[in-house]
Every structure is written in C-alpha cells, then in structure tokens.
Design a protein around this motif. Sequence first.
Motif, PDB file in Angstrom:
ATOM      1  N   THR A 306       7.162  47.019  46.593  1.00 50.38           N
ATOM      2  CA  THR A 306       7.338  45.566  46.664  1.00 50.38           C
ATOM      3  C   THR A 306       8.092  45.046  45.441  1.00 50.38           C
ATOM      4  N   LEU A 307       7.738  45.531  44.278  1.00 51.98           N
ATOM      5  CA  LEU A 307       8.340  45.020  43.043  1.00 51.98           C
ATOM      6  C   LEU A 307       9.738  45.590  42.801  1.00 51.98           C
ATOM      7  N   ILE A 308       9.911  46.881  43.056  1.00 52.87           N
ATOM      8  CA  ILE A 308      11.230  47.521  42.931  1.00 52.87           C
ATOM      9  C   ILE A 308      11.358  48.531  44.064  1.00 52.87           C
ATOM     10  N   ASP A 309      12.320  48.323  44.927  1.00 50.93           N
ATOM     11  CA  ASP A 309      12.523  49.256  46.033  1.00 50.93           C
ATOM     12  C   ASP A 309      12.662  50.681  45.485  1.00 50.93           C
ATOM     13  N   ILE A 328      19.518  46.230  34.720  1.00 49.56           N
ATOM     14  CA  ILE A 328      18.965  46.561  36.033  1.00 49.56           C
ATOM     15  C   ILE A 328      18.030  45.450  36.501  1.00 49.56           C
ATOM     16  N   ALA A 329      17.176  44.960  35.598  1.00 49.69           N
ATOM     17  CA  ALA A 329      16.245  43.884  35.945  1.00 49.69           C
ATOM     18  C   ALA A 329      16.995  42.639  36.400  1.00 49.69           C
ATOM     19  N   GLY A 333      16.859  41.088  40.120  1.00 50.18           N
ATOM     20  CA  GLY A 333      16.120  39.826  40.205  1.00 50.18           C
ATOM     21  C   GLY A 333      14.636  40.014  40.021  1.00 50.18           C
ATOM     22  N   VAL A 334      14.272  40.869  39.050  1.00 56.09           N
ATOM     23  CA  VAL A 334      12.872  41.152  38.781  1.00 56.09           C
ATOM     24  C   VAL A 334      12.662  41.078  37.266  1.00 56.09           C
ATOM     25  N   GLY A 335      11.444  40.837  36.825  1.00 61.78           N
ATOM     26  CA  GLY A 335      11.152  40.726  35.409  1.00 61.78           C
ATOM     27  C   GLY A 335      11.480  41.998  34.644  1.00 61.78           C
ATOM     28  N   THR A 336      11.954  41.837  33.418  1.00 63.92           N
ATOM     29  CA  THR A 336      12.283  43.022  32.607  1.00 63.92           C
ATOM     30  C   THR A 336      11.053  43.889  32.359  1.00 63.92           C
ATOM     31  N   SER A 337       9.882  43.264  32.276  1.00 65.61           N
ATOM     32  CA  SER A 337       8.657  44.044  32.061  1.00 65.61           C
ATOM     33  C   SER A 337       8.396  44.991  33.233  1.00 65.61           C
ATOM     34  N   ILE A 338       8.762  44.552  34.440  1.00 66.22           N
ATOM     35  CA  ILE A 338       8.543  45.387  35.620  1.00 66.22           C
ATOM     36  C   ILE A 338       9.428  46.629  35.573  1.00 66.22           C
ATOM     37  N   VAL A 339      10.696  46.448  35.236  1.00 65.70           N
ATOM     38  CA  VAL A 339      11.615  47.579  35.151  1.00 65.70           C
ATOM     39  C   VAL A 339      11.214  48.516  34.009  1.00 65.70           C
ATOM     40  N   ALA A 340      10.837  47.940  32.868  1.00 63.25           N
ATOM     41  CA  ALA A 340      10.423  48.766  31.738  1.00 63.25           C
ATOM     42  C   ALA A 340       9.176  49.562  32.076  1.00 63.25           C
ATOM     43  N   GLY A 341       8.222  48.932  32.783  1.00 62.83           N
ATOM     44  CA  GLY A 341       7.016  49.652  33.187  1.00 62.83           C
ATOM     45  C   GLY A 341       7.315  50.765  34.166  1.00 62.83           C
TER      46      GLY A 341
END
Length: 374
Positions: A306-309, A328-329, A333-341
């Motif tokens: 859901t957060l990152i395909d 990439i974030a 169109g997603v938070g940088t914290s999500i991509v970093a995690g």
Amino acid sequence: MSAPAGARAEEFNPDWSIHPGTVLRDVLMNRGIRQAELAERTGLTPKHINQIVNGSIGISSDIAVLLERALDIPARRWVELDVFHSTYESKKKAQQKLGDFVDWANDFDAETLHRHQIVSPDDEDVTRIEKILRFFGVASPEAFAATWKRARVSFRRSQAFGVAEKNTALWLRLVELSAESADVGPLRARALRSFTRTLPRFTTLPLVDGFVATRRALAEAGVTLVFVREIPETRLCGATTWLNKDSPVIGITARGRKPDIFWFSIAHEIGHILLHAKRETYLNLFVEQAEKDTAESEADEFAADTLIDNSFNQEVADAATRNSLAVIAARLGVGTSIVAGRHGHLTNNWRTGAALRGKITDTEIVELEKETAS
C-alpha cells in the motif's frame, strides 16, 4: 436518613448506615410504645419485632406495609432504609474482599492510570482496585480475566512473547472508550479501499496533520482511528478491534518513535479490516517477522504494498545515498520516512536513510492525544 437539602439522592453516599431496626426502636421509645404492643398492632410475634429492633433481621416489603398501618410511617420509608443498609453492608463486605487483590492492581501501569484519571495517586488500595474494575466494566479480577484474556485469541498469542497482558488490556480499553465517543458511521469497505490507494500522499504531511487528515478520511469510510501512547511492556504498534460487526477501530501507538513505523502500522491495521474476520481483535506486536502468524504476515504484506508498490523495491534497495532516497519519495508521492524505512528493511542498512526517517517527538505525542480526544 434523608439526604441534605438541595442534594439529589444519588449524590448522597455516606460512609455509614443505620439498621432500620434502630430507627424502629427510636420510634417506639419516642411514642412510648412497647414491642409487645407493636406486635399486637401488626399481628407479628413479639420475637419477630425484637429481632428487627435488635438488628438481627431486616424489614421486608410485607412487614413495611404492616408498620405503615400501625405507626403511620410510609412503607416506602422502611423499605428504603432496609435496602440502603443491606446495600451498604454488601458493599462493605465486597470492598474488604478486594483487599486481597492489591498485587493484581499493582500490575497495571500507574503512570497510565493517573494520566487518564482512572485512579488518583491518593486513592487507598481498595478504592484503586474498585476504580480499575469499573474502568474495565467488570465486577471482579476473575471477571476481568474471563473478559479480557481468555476470550481474546490475541492475548493468548501475546503471552508467547512475554507481553504484559494487563497493560495490553488497559491500552485496548482506552482505545475502545475513545472510539465509543466518536461519531463514525458503519464500515464502507469500498470507500476504505479507495482511501487506501491515496494513503501514501498523507505520509508526506507533517505527522500530526497527516494523522488528522487520515482520521477524518477513515471516519468517512466507517473506521475509527485512535492514538493512545504505548504502555510499558506491551510491545504494541497498534491493534484492530470492533465495537460491533459494522464498526472497526484502529488503535495506534508511537512504538519506535519513527514515522515510517507509525504509518506502516496504520496501513497494517487497514489490512486486517479488509482481509480478515470481523469481530476479531488483532494485536500488532513488535516482533520479528519469523514470529508472526499468517494474519499478521498478510497484514504486513498489504501495508508494504500500500505504501510503496513492491515493483519499486529493487530501485529503493539500490539507492546509495540519502538524496537518491529523497528523489524516489518525491517521484512516488510518499513520505521520505517511508522510503528510508523500506530501504533499511530491504538492505538491513539503516545508516543511509537514517536522517530521513525522522523521530516522533514528545510534543507530537501530546498533540496526537489531543487530536484523538477532540
């Protein structure tokens, strides 16, 4: 005895009680009536009258009617005296028994009990135990065990990981009570699925703003979102529970103090609502992937996709710099914290994106609590 002038009956709770026989004795003395004479007037035996006067037995409604006729004192008055005294004595005995459960009450986190005004620091042991029981809506510690542990599969599962079950129940009860005060309609699964597709963009907002917007959007889909800070030794990231078959509730903590964990937990609980059985309580514990059961693993997969395909996983894993992760974030169109995690989970390298993950502050936790209470 009558309540003070201007006070409602339910507000008058003295810590003493008078047996109705004592009142009857005083009435007889004041009127100069012997017990034997009252027995003749009422048709009762002298022994029966003496037992009432001595406090050995109470005054039933039938006897109250006889006393009304003989003494012109309303039967209702005698019944009220008897009921009040009997109730007082029963409560006193029950409170004395509660003294055996001090250790039980001590297992609940005192700071949480005080913060939510469930108990007061000045409460005596018995008072504190009684307030905790009222908070959970049960009559005894045994009833608490039956209601909050044995009947919930997730509590049995949590026991395997050494989780403090009483504090877990405390947290979940706070979630449920907060949800009960929310004005949210029945679940609309199609609307929830539609919202889920837009959830990534909510993660780009400041944490509290994103939470408020998500809470509002979920409410429109029939889901109540609640934040309750983590209680020690619970290991809870979040939970899904149901007020009834049409009213799912998502409870979230700030476990780990990382925004990516926070958002992942929300997506994880949405997964439970869409994928798994209604009316079940799912506790999302902070445990290794290998320790998770099928439902938890499925909810994890739902949250991740859901957060990152998942088709972007390789690109995220290959990013070698913080700037690359930020680009990439922005593109997704997603938070940088999500991509970093995600990068950290895929590579086990948490240094590259550490600065992008951020930290949930004490101030944000307080703000999240305020928003939940509003």
